[in-house]
Design a protein around this motif. Sequence first.
Motif, PDB file in Angstrom:
ATOM      1  N   VAL A 234       0.855  -1.191   0.000  1.00 23.67           N
ATOM      2  CA  VAL A 234       0.000   0.000   0.000  1.00 23.67           C
ATOM      3  C   VAL A 234       0.889   1.238   0.000  1.00 23.67           C
ATOM      4  N   ALA A 235       0.572   2.213  -0.834  1.00 21.68           N
ATOM      5  CA  ALA A 235       1.311   3.473  -0.901  1.00 21.68           C
ATOM      6  C   ALA A 235       0.411   4.611  -0.441  1.00 21.68           C
ATOM      7  N   LEU A 236       0.857   5.323   0.589  1.00 21.61           N
ATOM      8  CA  LEU A 236       0.076   6.452   1.108  1.00 21.61           C
ATOM      9  C   LEU A 236       0.231   7.656   0.192  1.00 21.61           C
ATOM     10  N   VAL A 237      -0.894   8.266  -0.165  1.00 20.74           N
ATOM     11  CA  VAL A 237      -0.902   9.522  -0.916  1.00 20.74           C
ATOM     12  C   VAL A 237      -1.306  10.620   0.067  1.00 20.74           C
ATOM     13  N   ALA A 238      -0.406  11.577   0.287  1.00 20.69           N
ATOM     14  CA  ALA A 238      -0.668  12.588   1.328  1.00 20.69           C
ATOM     15  C   ALA A 238      -0.277  13.976   0.845  1.00 20.69           C
ATOM     16  N   ASN A 239      -1.028  14.948   1.304  1.00 19.35           N
ATOM     17  CA  ASN A 239      -0.733  16.359   1.078  1.00 19.35           C
ATOM     18  C   ASN A 239      -0.855  17.034   2.450  1.00 19.35           C
ATOM     19  N   ILE A 240       0.280  17.161   3.148  1.00 18.47           N
ATOM     20  CA  ILE A 240       0.275  17.578   4.553  1.00 18.47           C
ATOM     21  C   ILE A 240       1.157  18.799   4.732  1.00 18.47           C
ATOM     22  N   SER A 241       0.632  19.778   5.431  1.00 15.50           N
ATOM     23  CA  SER A 241       1.443  20.929   5.856  1.00 15.50           C
ATOM     24  C   SER A 241       1.429  20.984   7.382  1.00 15.50           C
TER      25      SER A 241
ATOM     26  N   GLY B  82       9.048  10.268  12.052  1.00 19.82           N
ATOM     27  CA  GLY B  82       9.321   8.843  11.919  1.00 19.82           C
ATOM     28  C   GLY B  82       8.637   8.284  10.694  1.00 19.82           C
ATOM     29  N   ASN B  83       8.884   7.016  10.436  1.00 20.90           N
ATOM     30  CA  ASN B  83       8.290   6.363   9.273  1.00 20.90           C
ATOM     31  C   ASN B  83       6.778   6.237   9.424  1.00 20.90           C
ATOM     32  N   VAL B  84       6.087   6.337   8.313  1.00 23.17           N
ATOM     33  CA  VAL B  84       4.637   6.131   8.304  1.00 23.17           C
ATOM     34  C   VAL B  84       4.352   4.643   8.512  1.00 23.17           C
ATOM     35  N   ALA B  85       3.452   4.346   9.436  1.00 27.64           N
ATOM     36  CA  ALA B  85       3.046   2.961   9.692  1.00 27.64           C
ATOM     37  C   ALA B  85       1.692   2.706   9.040  1.00 27.64           C
ATOM     38  N   ILE B  86       1.653   1.710   8.151  1.00 25.33           N
ATOM     39  CA  ILE B  86       0.416   1.342   7.459  1.00 25.33           C
ATOM     40  C   ILE B  86       0.085  -0.089   7.819  1.00 25.33           C
ATOM     41  N   ARG B  87      -1.140  -0.314   8.294  1.00 22.38           N
ATOM     42  CA  ARG B  87      -1.573  -1.655   8.677  1.00 22.38           C
ATOM     43  C   ARG B  87      -2.918  -1.965   8.036  1.00 22.38           C
ATOM     44  N   PRO B  88      -3.003  -3.029   7.222  1.00 23.89           N
ATOM     45  CA  PRO B  88      -1.899  -3.892   6.785  1.00 23.89           C
ATOM     46  C   PRO B  88      -1.041  -3.198   5.743  1.00 23.89           C
ATOM     47  N   GLN B  89       0.203  -3.672   5.601  1.00 28.63           N
ATOM     48  CA  GLN B  89       1.114  -3.075   4.635  1.00 28.63           C
ATOM     49  C   GLN B  89       0.814  -3.536   3.207  1.00 28.63           C
TER      50      GLN B  89
ATOM     51  N   ARG C 171      -8.197   5.736   9.936  1.00 27.42           N
ATOM     52  CA  ARG C 171      -8.508   4.745   8.913  1.00 27.42           C
ATOM     53  C   ARG C 171      -8.642   5.476   7.579  1.00 27.42           C
ATOM     54  N   VAL C 172      -7.923   5.023   6.573  1.00 20.57           N
ATOM     55  CA  VAL C 172      -7.913   5.700   5.267  1.00 20.57           C
ATOM     56  C   VAL C 172      -8.390   4.719   4.201  1.00 20.57           C
ATOM     57  N   ALA C 173      -9.318   5.158   3.381  1.00 15.15           N
ATOM     58  CA  ALA C 173      -9.841   4.305   2.310  1.00 15.15           C
ATOM     59  C   ALA C 173      -8.800   4.136   1.215  1.00 15.15           C
ATOM     60  N   LEU C 174      -8.821   2.979   0.582  1.00 17.54           N
ATOM     61  CA  LEU C 174      -7.942   2.726  -0.552  1.00 17.54           C
ATOM     62  C   LEU C 174      -8.563   3.278  -1.829  1.00 17.54           C
ATOM     63  N   HIS C 175      -7.701   3.529  -2.808  1.00 17.14           N
ATOM     64  CA  HIS C 175      -8.170   4.041  -4.097  1.00 17.14           C
ATOM     65  C   HIS C 175      -9.220   3.091  -4.672  1.00 17.14           C
ATOM     66  N   GLU C 176     -10.281   3.671  -5.191  1.00 17.36           N
ATOM     67  CA  GLU C 176     -11.407   2.871  -5.674  1.00 17.36           C
ATOM     68  C   GLU C 176     -11.029   2.031  -6.889  1.00 17.36           C
ATOM     69  N   VAL C 177     -11.560   0.827  -6.926  1.00 18.61           N
ATOM     70  CA  VAL C 177     -11.344  -0.046  -8.081  1.00 18.61           C
ATOM     71  C   VAL C 177     -12.191   0.465  -9.245  1.00 18.61           C
TER      72      VAL C 177
ATOM     73  N   PRO D  34      -8.144  -5.566   1.941  1.00 16.57           N
ATOM     74  CA  PRO D  34      -9.340  -4.873   2.414  1.00 16.57           C
ATOM     75  C   PRO D  34      -9.586  -3.587   1.629  1.00 16.57           C
ATOM     76  N   LYS D  35     -10.628  -2.873   2.001  1.00 19.24           N
ATOM     77  CA  LYS D  35     -10.987  -1.635   1.319  1.00 19.24           C
ATOM     78  C   LYS D  35     -10.345  -0.402   1.963  1.00 19.24           C
ATOM     79  N   SER D  36      -9.781  -0.568   3.167  1.00 17.73           N
ATOM     80  CA  SER D  36      -9.155   0.559   3.862  1.00 17.73           C
ATOM     81  C   SER D  36      -8.015   0.048   4.730  1.00 17.73           C
ATOM     82  N   VAL D  37      -7.139   0.967   5.151  1.00 19.05           N
ATOM     83  CA  VAL D  37      -6.001   0.610   5.998  1.00 19.05           C
ATOM     84  C   VAL D  37      -5.890   1.624   7.130  1.00 19.05           C
ATOM     85  N   SER D  38      -5.170   1.228   8.174  1.00 20.51           N
ATOM     86  CA  SER D  38      -4.896   2.137   9.290  1.00 20.51           C
ATOM     87  C   SER D  38      -3.563   2.834   9.036  1.00 20.51           C
TER      88      SER D  38
END
Length: 315
Positions: A141-148, A157-164, A198-204, A213-217
């Motif tokens: 899973v690759a996180l897409v983020a736009n954070i300021s 620290g490193n981004v933790a994604i579960r499940p990876q 909890r972040v949703a995954l890109h739609e199929v 799954p459809k989303s990851v932590s």
Amino acid sequence: MAIIKLSAIEKRRLSVFITCLVFAACAWLFTALSNTYKFTVKQAISYKNLPQKRAFYPLQSDTVTTIVQGTGWQMLFAKGSYNNKPVNIDLHTLESKNYVVLSQQLKQINAKKDLNHEIIAINPDTLYFDFSNRIIKKVPVALVANISYQKQFAQSGNVAIRPQYVTISGPAETIGNIKVWKTDTVKLADVNEDFTRRVALHEVKEGNLSIIPKSVSVHIPVDEYTEKTLEIPVKVINNHHYYDVKIFPQKIKVTFTTSLTDYPDMNEDDFEAVVDLSLWEQYGYHNLPVKITRMPSFSKVTKIEPRVIDFIIKK
């Protein structure tokens, strides 16, 4: 221009006439819109009961034209009421066929939809599909983020994604090109604390792909940053002829940013500073620029003193 002057009685009669005319027009419009009509609506297709042993690819557009029977009122507001209301097509027959006849599903389509318009026909009536062997693959899973961040705050620290990893299944030729699966974009502003959500995954988009799954932590550690200065020894590299090299100074001062949590533990062992002797051999440099080749993650060097050093070679 002639001006017609009306008496009070004539004015009242004209007012009554106009009022009656308006009421008559409204009554006619109401009656006309209450009648039953047939009209067409463009609708998207969504699939359910996908075949488990066969991957498929639709050979037609993902929209159909539905012929709907309803009142004039329903026809008038059909465009708005049908927005985001896809036609649900049952694909269970694809286990043994390569096509689906929509006219055979009209009863269940009308039973499931939450609108009171009746679909009486769909164009095209038959949907055809191309098949290939279905395979299963795990991709990261690759996180897409736009954070300021707020001033002096940053990721620590490193981004933790579960499940990876997520499991995708579908045609081999499609899945073979998928290396990662992206999340929906996380947009944050003025962040000053850890982010956990909890972040949703890109739609199929392809109807013949599925993802679990459809989303990851997602957890992004955030901390306040400050500056720290250390003296770091300088090492000579690319001394291929083993010259006796003396450098001046032998240590440099490095100023860098670090999180408040890591500040007490930062020491010179976390850094490596080098000068490249090949710059003298190949290009005749008289002083050598300093490069930081190792430093803690999520830290940033803001100042190096000095940036170049002198050297003497004893032969």
